[in-house]
Structure formats: structure tokens, C-alpha cells
Design a protein around this motif. Structure first.
Motif, PDB file in Angstrom:
ATOM      1  N   TYR A  93      -0.211   8.289   0.028  1.00  0.00           N
ATOM      2  CA  TYR A  93      -0.815   7.363   0.986  1.00  0.00           C
ATOM      3  C   TYR A  93       0.101   6.170   1.227  1.00  0.00           C
ATOM      4  CZ  TYR A  93      -2.195   3.804  -2.464  1.00  0.00           C
ATOM      5  OH  TYR A  93      -2.189   2.818  -3.411  1.00  0.00           O
ATOM      6  N   ARG A  94      -0.013   5.615   2.447  1.00  0.00           N
ATOM      7  CA  ARG A  94       0.696   4.408   2.842  1.00  0.00           C
ATOM      8  C   ARG A  94      -0.282   3.511   3.596  1.00  0.00           C
ATOM      9  NH1 ARG A  94       3.225   7.138  -0.029  1.00  0.00           N
ATOM     10  NH2 ARG A  94       5.358   7.919   0.211  1.00  0.00           N
ATOM     11  N   ASP A  95      -0.173   2.218   3.357  1.00  0.00           N
ATOM     12  CA  ASP A  95      -1.016   1.244   4.053  1.00  0.00           C
ATOM     13  C   ASP A  95      -0.169   0.010   4.320  1.00  0.00           C
ATOM     14  OD1 ASP A  95      -3.121  -0.079   5.200  1.00  0.00           O
ATOM     15  OD2 ASP A  95      -4.099  -0.594   3.306  1.00  0.00           O
ATOM     16  N   TYR A  96       0.647   0.097   5.373  1.00  0.00           N
ATOM     17  CA  TYR A  96       1.566  -0.984   5.714  1.00  0.00           C
ATOM     18  C   TYR A  96       0.896  -1.952   6.693  1.00  0.00           C
ATOM     19  CZ  TYR A  96       5.174   2.037   3.705  1.00  0.00           C
ATOM     20  OH  TYR A  96       5.921   2.828   2.863  1.00  0.00           O
ATOM     21  N   LYS A  97       1.070  -3.254   6.447  1.00  0.00           N
ATOM     22  CA  LYS A  97       0.461  -4.286   7.286  1.00  0.00           C
ATOM     23  C   LYS A  97       1.457  -4.941   8.230  1.00  0.00           C
ATOM     24  CE  LYS A  97      -3.318  -3.950   4.700  1.00  0.00           C
ATOM     25  NZ  LYS A  97      -4.560  -3.314   5.184  1.00  0.00           N
TER      26      LYS A  97
ATOM     27  N   GLY B 185      -0.839   3.368   8.654  1.00  0.00           N
ATOM     28  CA  GLY B 185      -1.355   3.963   7.428  1.00  0.00           C
ATOM     29  C   GLY B 185      -1.530   5.462   7.559  1.00  0.00           C
TER      30      GLY B 185
ATOM     31  N   LYS C  38      -0.295  -2.585  12.004  1.00  0.00           N
ATOM     32  CA  LYS C  38      -0.521  -1.788  10.803  1.00  0.00           C
ATOM     33  C   LYS C  38      -0.142  -0.319  11.027  1.00  0.00           C
ATOM     34  CE  LYS C  38      -4.548  -4.651   9.594  1.00  0.00           C
ATOM     35  NZ  LYS C  38      -6.008  -4.636   9.316  1.00  0.00           N
TER      36      LYS C  38
ATOM     37  N   ASN D 281      -4.332   9.632   9.630  1.00  0.00           N
ATOM     38  CA  ASN D 281      -3.348   8.599   9.952  1.00  0.00           C
ATOM     39  C   ASN D 281      -3.949   7.617  10.936  1.00  0.00           C
ATOM     40  OD1 ASN D 281      -2.418   9.367  12.895  1.00  0.00           O
ATOM     41  ND2 ASN D 281      -2.446  11.296  11.732  1.00  0.00           N
TER      42      ASN D 281
ATOM     43  N   GLY E 277       0.829  -1.199   0.000  1.00  0.00           N
ATOM     44  CA  GLY E 277       0.000   0.000   0.000  1.00  0.00           C
ATOM     45  C   GLY E 277       0.861   1.245   0.000  1.00  0.00           C
TER      46      GLY E 277
ATOM     47  N   GLN F  42      -2.872   9.122   4.939  1.00  0.00           N
ATOM     48  CA  GLN F  42      -3.223   9.761   3.677  1.00  0.00           C
ATOM     49  C   GLN F  42      -3.006  11.259   3.811  1.00  0.00           C
ATOM     50  OE1 GLN F  42      -7.048   9.087   1.989  1.00  0.00           O
ATOM     51  NE2 GLN F  42      -6.807   6.877   1.808  1.00  0.00           N
TER      52      GLN F  42
END
Length: 572
Positions: free
Chosen positions: A62-66, A94, A92, A125, A37, A96
């Protein structure tokens, strides 16, 4: 005289007709990761008609780290007991960032420029992690589990007006007004329990911050033979309200501030010498509601700079700057939030501004194959604001204090080397030594040498192969030594206008790492290591499109760009 065929007319009006051609620019840049992400997108449109331009742009990061891991260790003495905590957070992360710009420009070359810009920006965030705790108190070990969740949103509208007017051939007048709003909400829930279910830590926090500010500045400038003089005035006013609800009895914290800044600057050239000198006087008023603190300060702001041009491509510059740094609204807040067991973060409404003095000498060399910039700097200050862990009656507080002496010296450098037409080498960084003294804590000092290198190769005038790498080093920041990001990027790009494409590999053969530890003198010893496993050898694809048509408006570069960067959000 009119032509002979119009001799019988008393007056002649020549009407010259010319079709005003419209023009514009349409473009987009999109970058996305393949399996992670991660995205950076931008869209823009400009339309020109005569002397006017209207433009719209939007960018999204944007970032969406799991797979984010944060490993923390605390070691401190509280209430005659030795606490040793090992905390592992996995989960997680995240965010934007949405940036909008609506811009109107009317420009008449050599006469005036009018600009209005509206920017309704929005950010959000969130984090969500599971927690494993190993807790040792006076050599008695226990284990626990928990979770930690955070959410934050911020609306940041900005209205910006700019006016430039050429009054005479040798004088000009510039106005800039900026209205800014920060409307933020944040929440945090941090729960830890031992194996039997007994609560070790429970912190549920909700906070909100509303801030409005206005900045207005006017400058009148006129030219002499080989110099110019500026006279300016800047007005700055803000109102902020911060509210935190958690296990502490936190009040609603309100602040109001007004500053008036009057200044003058002289700059020019005399043979191979160039010079610049300015003096400014600020009246700063501040008031907060918790302790009823008020101050009304007069601040003197001088600057002196002398340059010498050895030849057309080489020169030296000597400079001295003395300025005041005021505490941020977050540092002044009295609100408190938990960091971990028995340890809280707390603002300090009694902080005072401090004056810093910076002097340096800079050297530059610009040529076809080599650009070199060197800047040797020394700075010092008394009453410096720094952040420490200190003992309070009921807890240990991480807070900011005055009463510190600080000094730093070092060398900043930048070098670009182009030995061949198709090869470009670039490196920039610094070597810096810092020393901070506090009568309670003692001395903290550190040497750091951050550096970033870049190599790029042009292949058949169509492709560019590049690699960028950052050297990891620690820098002193309050009670912490913080390691910079281990950034690296291998990329291959193609084309230019109207179409651009690229493929990049971020952190090849590794992943993003971050580290932080306290200085040895701190009463709380803390170490943390953060890993983002999602972006290990992360592959991204980029594509860009830029189409231009018709005539373009020649824009004059803005001479005033005011901005309010202090959101007033209490740190957590």
C-alpha cells in the motif's frame, strides 16, 4: 524366504510401522516507512503431512502519498488556433494491492504431483488533486483552477489446477488449467474553470470492465538418448464487456476470443553443442460487437536455438524467434476519454496482430568471483502497432495504428563481481537503439542505456550494508520518451533465520521523480514532470520471522505456469 521361525506358516506379511511426522513453516515479513504511507507486508503458513501440503499466504502493498506534484505542458494546433496549456496538479495518490493464495499440493516423489490454487486478489487506487491552469490561445492568456479525482477497484479471482504424472521412466504428462476473472470499476472527474467561473473542461467518466478467461494446456514429453521431445496443446478462451459513461456516446463494447495452439519441441545435447527447436501453429478467432469485426487467423510460431559450451563455466548461444503479438483488449476498445481540452484517448477496433523477428547471440561466464552474461539482440517487424496523436474531425485523438516498420538492436548485460569474500558488486542493464517508421508521422528513433548497480558489504558475517542506484534514461514508448524512476536505496540488514531485521533509506537526499515527453514528430507536444515529495529520504524498518518445524515436503518445480495478464481495462 521367511525366517525359520515362520516355516510352518503358508505366508508371512511383514508390517513395517513408521510414524509420519508432520511439519510446517510459519512466517511474516513487514516493512513500513516512519513518516510516510508506505508498506509491504506478507504473512504465510505451510503445513505438511505425509505427501500433502496446504498453505495460505497474504501480501499487502500500500501507498498513501499526500504530497504529489504533476506539472504538465501541452502545445498543439486545433481548429487553426495554437493552444499552450500549463497545468499544475498537487494532491494525493494512494493504492492497495491485496494478494491471497490458498494452495493444496499432493506429491509423490518420482510419480505424480497434484496442485490446486485459489487466489482471490483485490486492488484499489485513488488520486485527488487541485489544479492550476495557465491557458494561452493565440497569445491570449487566461488563468483557471479546478480539481481531478480518480477511483478504481479491481477484483481478480484466479483458480489454478496442475497435474504432473511420470508415465514411464522416459515419459511424462503435464496438465494445467487456469480460470481468471477481472471485475473492474473506475471513475474520473476532471473539472477546470477560468477566473470568471466559465467551464474550460468538464469530464465525468465512469467505467466498468468484466472479463472471464479460461486457459487449458497439456504436454506429453519423452526422452531419447541425448534429447527430449515435447508435444503440446493449449486452448484459450475469453469473454469481456467494457462500458464507459462520459460526455461521449460510448457503446457497451464486447469481445470474444478463442485460440487453439498446437506445438512440438525438440531439445538435446550433442557433445559440446546443445540445441532447441520448436514449431507451433495457432488458430485465433476474435469477434467484437461495435463494428462487427471478426477474424479467423492461422499463425505460425517457430523458434531455433543453438548453444556451444566452451568449458564447464563458459558458453555461447545463438537463437532466432518469430512470433505474433496481438493487440490488447484496451487497444481494441472503441471507447473514448478526455486527456485535456480538444484531446482524447481512443481505442481502435481495426487493429491487426503483427509478426516480430528476433535474433541474437548470448555469451555467459560463471566462476567463483565473476558471473558475466552478454546478449546481443536484433529485432524487426512490419505492421507494428504503435500509438500516435492524429487529427479527427472534432478532436485530436491518441490512438493506436498499424502500418509501422520498427527495428531495434542492442546489448543486454549482467555482471556480478566478488573480488573479496565480504564484497559483492553487481550491475545489469542494456544499451538499445530503436527506430519506428509510420507513413503519416515519419521516423521516430532513440538510443537508451538503462542500468542498475548494486554494492553490498558483509560485516562480521551478521550484517549486510548495501546500496542500489539506477541510472535515469529515456526509452521510446509510443509517442512518448519516458524516463525511468530515479530509484536509489541504502540499506543495513541483520540476521537471517528465524529472525531478520533491516533499515533502509529510499531516495537518500532526493525524492522520486518521473518524466515524460513526446517525440519531436508528434502533432501534440507534451511534457510532464512528477514528484513524490513524501518519499524524500524515506526511512523504512523491516522485520521478518520464519519458523520451520518437523518434516518438509519435497516439491517438484512446476513445468507449466499459464496466466492471463490482460485485464481488458480501457486505459485512461
Amino acid at each position: 524366504m521367511p525366517p525359520a521361525r515362520f516355516a510352518s506358516y503358508g505366508a508371512v506379511v511383514n508390517v513395517i510401522t513408521k510414524v509420519t511426522e508432520d511439519g510446517g513453516i510459519v512466517g511474516a515479513n513487514i516493512q513500513h516507512a516512519v513518516t510516510t504511507g508506505f508498506g509491504n507486508d506478507m504473512f504465510y503458513f505451510k503445513y505438511f503431512k505425509g505427501r500433502s501440503q496446504i498453505s495460505v499466504s497474504y501480501s499487502l502493498n500500500y501507498r498513501d502519498y499526500k504530497k504529489r506534484q504533476v506539472e504538465e505542458n501541452y502545445n498543439y494546433i486545433f481548429d487553426d488556433s495554437l493552444y499552450q496549456l500549463h497545468i499544475l496538479n498537487c494532491g494525493k495518490l494512494g493504492y492497495q494491492n491485496n494478494f491471497f493464495d490458498l494452495n493444496f499440493v499432493n506429491h509423490n516423489e518420482g510419480d505424480y504431483t497434484v496442485q490446486f490454487k485459489l487466489s482471490p486478489n483485490f486492488k484499489s487506487n485513488n488520486t485527488s488533486t487541485n489544479t492550476e491552469v495557465t491557458r494561452v490561445i493565440n497569445e491570449l492568456t487566461s488563468f483557471g483552477k479546478g480539481y481531478r479525482k480518480t477511483n478504481g477497484k479491481q477484483f481478480n479471482p484466479i483458480i489454478d489446477g496442475y497435474y504432473y504424472k511420470k508415465v514411464t521412466e522416459k515419459s511424462e504428462l503435464i496438465f494445467n488449467i487456469v480460470g481468471t476473472g477481472y471485475f473492474s470499476t473506475d471513475s474520473l472527474k476532471n473539472v477546470q474553470a477560468d477566473e470568471s467561473g466559465d467551464t474550460l473542461l468538464f469530464d465525468y467518466m465512469q467505467s466498468s470492465t468484466d472479463k472471464l478467461s479460461f486457459i487449458g494446456e497439456v504436454v506429453y514429453s519423452f526422452k531419447l538418448n541425448n534429447s527430449s521431445i515435447d508435444f503440446g496443446y493449449r486452448y484459450n478462451q475469453h469473454y469481456a464487456e467494457n462500458k464507459v459513461i462520459n460526455s461521449f456516446e460510448n457503446p457497451i463494447y464486447r469481445t470474444e476470443g478463442i485460440s487453439n495452439y498446437l506445438y512440438s519441441e525438440l531439445k538435446g545435447k550433442l557433445g559440446k553443442f546443445s540445441y532447441r527447436g520448436s514449431v507451433g501453429l495457432t488458430n485465433s478467432k476474435f469477434e467484437e460487437n461495435f463494428n462487427g469485426n471478426k477474424y479467423n487467423r492461422w499463425i505460425f510460431r517457430p523458434l531455433a536455438q543453438l548453444g556451444y559450451s566452451i568449458n564447464e563455466s563458459t558458453g555461447l548461444k545463438l537463437y532466432y524467434i518469430s512470433d505474433i503479438t496481438e493487440p490488447s483488449l484496451a487497444e481494441l476498445s472503441y471507447n473514448r476519454v478526455f486527456i485535456t481540452e480538444n484531446v482524447v484517448q481512443q481505442g481502435n477496433p481495426n487493429l491487426n496482430p503483427f509478426r516480430g523477428h528476433v535474433t541474437g547471440i548470448a555469451y555467459y561466464l560463471y566462476s567463483k568471483k565473476l558471473n558475466l552474461e552478454l546478449d546481443a539482440v536484433y529485432g524487426y517487424t512490419n505492421d507494428y502497432i504503435n500509438t500516435y496523436f492524429i487529427y479527427k474531425p472534432d478532436y485530436i485523438a491518441l490512438t493506436s495504428l498499424n502500418g509501422n516498420k520498427a527495428s531495434a538492436y542492442g546489448l543486454n548485460y549482467g555482471c556480478t563481481l566478488k573480488p573479496l569474500q565480504w564484497l559483492n558488486l553487481k550491475v545489469n542493464g542494456s544499451a538499445r537503439y530503436e527506430n519506428i517508421f509510420n507513413p503519416t508521422i515519419g521516423n521516430s528513433s532513440h538510443f537508451s542505456f538503462p542500468a542498475t548497480g548494486n554494492i553490498s558489504v558483509v560485516i562480521k558475517k551478521m550484517f549486510i550494508l548495501s546500496y542500489q542506484h539506477t541510472i535515469v534514461t529515456k526509452t521510446l514508448d509510443g509517442p512518448y520518451l519516458i524516463s525511468n524512476e530515479n530509484y536509489s536505496n541504502l540499506g543495513l540488514s541483520f540476521g537471517g533465520k528465524p529472525i531478520y531485521a533491516a533499515i533502509n533509506v529510499f531516495w537518500p537526499f532526493t525524492h522520486a521523480k518521473y518524466a515524460k515527453e513526446t517525440v519531436p514528430e508528434s502533432i501534440v507536444q507534451y511534457q510532464s514532470k512528477t514528484k513524490i515529495l513524501d518519499n524524500a529520504s524515506m526511512i523504512t524498518f523491516s522485520v521478518g520471522y520464519n519458523f520451520e518445524f518437523g518434516e518438509k515436503l519435497k516439491e517438484k518445480k512446476r513445468l507449466l505456469n499459464n496466466e492471463d495478464k490482460d485485464s481488458g481495462v480501457f486505459l485512461k
